[in-house]
Design an enzyme around this catalytic site. Structure first.
Site, PDB file in Angstrom:
ATOM      1  N   GLY A  75       0.317   5.603  -4.276  1.00  0.00           N
ATOM      2  CA  GLY A  75      -0.237   6.919  -4.613  1.00  0.00           C
ATOM      3  C   GLY A  75       0.297   8.001  -3.690  1.00  0.00           C
ATOM      4  O   GLY A  75       0.723   9.076  -4.150  1.00  0.00           O
ATOM      5  N   ASN A  83     -10.419  -2.904  -6.207  1.00  0.00           N
ATOM      6  CA  ASN A  83      -9.651  -1.823  -6.820  1.00  0.00           C
ATOM      7  C   ASN A  83     -10.191  -1.398  -8.194  1.00  0.00           C
ATOM      8  O   ASN A  83      -9.825  -0.336  -8.708  1.00  0.00           O
ATOM      9  CB  ASN A  83      -8.164  -2.185  -6.919  1.00  0.00           C
ATOM     10  N   ARG A  99      -5.458  -2.195   8.418  1.00  0.00           N
ATOM     11  CA  ARG A  99      -6.624  -3.032   8.093  1.00  0.00           C
ATOM     12  C   ARG A  99      -6.207  -4.071   7.066  1.00  0.00           C
ATOM     13  O   ARG A  99      -5.155  -3.973   6.441  1.00  0.00           O
ATOM     14  CB  ARG A  99      -7.780  -2.171   7.581  1.00  0.00           C
ATOM     15  N   ILE A 100      -7.084  -5.075   6.891  1.00  0.00           N
ATOM     16  CA  ILE A 100      -6.715  -6.220   6.060  1.00  0.00           C
ATOM     17  C   ILE A 100      -7.262  -6.109   4.628  1.00  0.00           C
ATOM     18  O   ILE A 100      -6.771  -6.770   3.711  1.00  0.00           O
ATOM     19  CB  ILE A 100      -7.114  -7.540   6.774  1.00  0.00           C
ATOM     20  N   SER A 101      -8.276  -5.252   4.422  1.00  0.00           N
ATOM     21  CA  SER A 101      -8.790  -4.950   3.072  1.00  0.00           C
ATOM     22  C   SER A 101      -9.056  -6.197   2.213  1.00  0.00           C
ATOM     23  O   SER A 101      -8.673  -6.253   1.043  1.00  0.00           O
ATOM     24  CB  SER A 101      -7.850  -3.978   2.337  1.00  0.00           C
ATOM     25  N   SER A 143      -6.746  -5.568  -5.688  1.00  0.00           N
ATOM     26  CA  SER A 143      -7.864  -6.245  -5.028  1.00  0.00           C
ATOM     27  C   SER A 143      -9.095  -6.292  -5.937  1.00  0.00           C
ATOM     28  O   SER A 143      -9.189  -5.533  -6.912  1.00  0.00           O
ATOM     29  CB  SER A 143      -8.214  -5.528  -3.722  1.00  0.00           C
ATOM     30  N   ASP A 159       0.827  -1.209   0.000  1.00  0.00           N
ATOM     31  CA  ASP A 159       0.000   0.000   0.000  1.00  0.00           C
ATOM     32  C   ASP A 159       0.864   1.264   0.000  1.00  0.00           C
ATOM     33  O   ASP A 159       1.985   1.256   0.499  1.00  0.00           O
ATOM     34  CB  ASP A 159      -0.904  -0.023   1.245  1.00  0.00           C
ATOM     35  N   GLY A 160       0.302   2.333  -0.583  1.00  0.00           N
ATOM     36  CA  GLY A 160       0.941   3.645  -0.492  1.00  0.00           C
ATOM     37  C   GLY A 160       1.642   4.126  -1.748  1.00  0.00           C
ATOM     38  O   GLY A 160       2.345   5.138  -1.697  1.00  0.00           O
TER      39      GLY A 160
HETATM   40  C1  IPE Z   1      -1.292   0.248  -3.555  1.00  0.00           C
HETATM   41  O1  IPE Z   1      -1.112   1.617  -3.533  1.00  0.00           O
HETATM   42  C2  IPE Z   1      -1.431  -0.308  -4.953  1.00  0.00           C
HETATM   43  C3  IPE Z   1      -2.793  -0.688  -5.334  1.00  0.00           C
HETATM   44  C4  IPE Z   1      -3.809  -0.796  -4.552  1.00  0.00           C
HETATM   45  C5  IPE Z   1      -3.006  -0.977  -6.753  1.00  0.00           C
HETATM   46  P1  IPE Z   1      -2.356   2.604  -3.556  1.00  0.00           P
HETATM   47  O2  IPE Z   1      -2.687   2.909  -4.974  1.00  0.00           O
HETATM   48  O3  IPE Z   1      -3.475   2.076  -2.735  1.00  0.00           O
HETATM   49  O4  IPE Z   1      -1.727   3.894  -2.884  1.00  0.00           O
HETATM   50  P2  IPE Z   1      -2.441   4.871  -1.875  1.00  0.00           P
HETATM   51  O5  IPE Z   1      -2.988   4.022  -0.752  1.00  0.00           O
HETATM   52  O6  IPE Z   1      -3.523   5.565  -2.652  1.00  0.00           O
HETATM   53  O7  IPE Z   1      -1.352   5.798  -1.436  1.00  0.00           O
HETATM   54  C1  IPE Z   2      -5.398  -2.844  -0.532  1.00  0.00           C
HETATM   55  O1  IPE Z   2      -5.076  -1.497  -0.673  1.00  0.00           O
HETATM   56  C2  IPE Z   2      -5.242  -3.537  -1.825  1.00  0.00           C
HETATM   57  C3  IPE Z   2      -3.878  -3.566  -2.331  1.00  0.00           C
HETATM   58  C4  IPE Z   2      -2.800  -3.089  -1.772  1.00  0.00           C
HETATM   59  C5  IPE Z   2      -3.752  -4.236  -3.585  1.00  0.00           C
HETATM   60  P1  IPE Z   2      -6.190  -0.393  -0.897  1.00  0.00           P
HETATM   61  O2  IPE Z   2      -5.473   0.900  -0.964  1.00  0.00           O
HETATM   62  O3  IPE Z   2      -7.055  -0.760  -2.032  1.00  0.00           O
HETATM   63  O4  IPE Z   2      -7.041  -0.540   0.450  1.00  0.00           O
HETATM   64  P2  IPE Z   2      -8.044   0.424   1.185  1.00  0.00           P
HETATM   65  O5  IPE Z   2      -9.057   0.860   0.174  1.00  0.00           O
HETATM   66  O6  IPE Z   2      -7.222   1.587   1.684  1.00  0.00           O
HETATM   67  O7  IPE Z   2      -8.608  -0.402   2.308  1.00  0.00           O
HETATM   68 MG    MG Z   3      -4.094   2.310  -0.795  1.00  0.00          MG
END
Ligand code: IPE
Ligand code: IPE
Ligand code: MG
Length: 223
Positions: free
Chosen positions: A18, A63, A177-179, A60, A15-16
């Site tokens: 973005g 997503n 969280r486990i998402s 996910s 995660d992270g």
């Molecule tokens: C994780 O990074 C990658 C995917 C879910 C595809 P994010 O895209 O969720 O990055 P943030 O959480 O918005 O920073």
């Molecule tokens: C979980 O991240 C899915 C992946 C890292 C692939 P998200 O960024 O989608 O999760 P939420 O929406 O913050 O729970």
């Molecule tokens: Mg994310």
């Protein structure tokens, strides 16, 4: 009870991407690009540290709700990069397997997935499992339909896309969280949360998570 050694199965919620990019005034796509590159570095690090299975949550089932531009990037860039670096496929010296739905990817993406899986199928020693269009609800519903009856812990577990229990579950970027990731397999996993964003997560961060894990006392309901 002995303290745990090196975890056999580590799972990471990547995660992270973005937020990492935003802090650098870059596009979210650039974050995904760097996050993708980092995956293969961390896989090598995991193997060097003695981990046997690394399962990563890359995309996910939820997503798909993201803006079209982001989905388009995530679904086309890996295919493009694969074809650019195809000559390096022989260097893949560990097994790579994908878990998740296969009915919503393009044919090009499915070809990439199958080529990577087929090329690395006979590798032993370390396995990278990539969860893409994965959701634990989807996995569990499919398992219930496919499991041998009577349904027991063993038959249901055997019908899962991923059967090995998780020892250590890491989530980067601060969310706790486990998402919808590995709900069954993480039943007795140790959780570790770090504020480091995925594209900045290095071997030293993984080593730190393992050290923390080794200080824990896993009881599995016993004493
Ligand atoms: C994780 O990074 C990658 C995917 C879910 C595809 P994010 O895209 O969720 O990055 P943030 O959480 O918005 O920073
Ligand atoms: C979980 O991240 C899915 C992946 C890292 C692939 P998200 O960024 O989608 O999760 P939420 O929406 O913050 O729970
Ligand atoms: Mg994310």
């Amino acid at each position: 009870m002995a303290k745990p050694g090196i975890p056999k199965h580590v799972a990471i919620i990547l995660d992270g991407n973005g937020r990492w990019a935003k802090r650098r005034r870059q596009t979210r796509s650039f974050g995904h690009y760097q996050g993708g590159r980092n995956l293969f570095q961390v896989a090598k690090a995991a193997r060097d540290l003695g981990i046997k299975i690394l399962t990563v949550y890359a995309f996910s089932t939820e997503n798909w709700k993201r803006p079209k531009e982001e989905i388009d990037y995530l679904m086309t860039k890996p295919v493009e990069l694969f074809h650019e670096h195809k000559d390096r496929l022989d260097e893949l010296d560990y097994k790579v397997r994908f878990i998740g739905r296969r009915d919503r990817f393009s044919t090009d993406m499915l070809n990439v997935i199958e080529t990577i899986e087929n090329t690395s199928r006979d590798q032993e020693g370390f396995e990278l499992v990539i969860a893409a269009d994965y959701g634990a609800y989807d996995e569990l519903i499919k398992a219930v339909h496919q499991a041998d009856t009577p349904i027991t812990e063993e038959t249901l577990q055997d019908a899962l896309m991923l059967k090995e229990p998780v020892d250590l579950l890491i989530r980067t970027s601060g969310e706790q969280r486990i998402s919808n990731f590995l709900l069954w397999q993480a039943a007795y996993a140790e959780f570790y949360f770090t504020r480091v964003h995925w594209p900045a997560f290095r071997k030293r961060h993984l080593a730190k998570a393992i050290k923390n894990y080794q200080r824990r006392h896993r009881r599995f309901g016993g004493l």
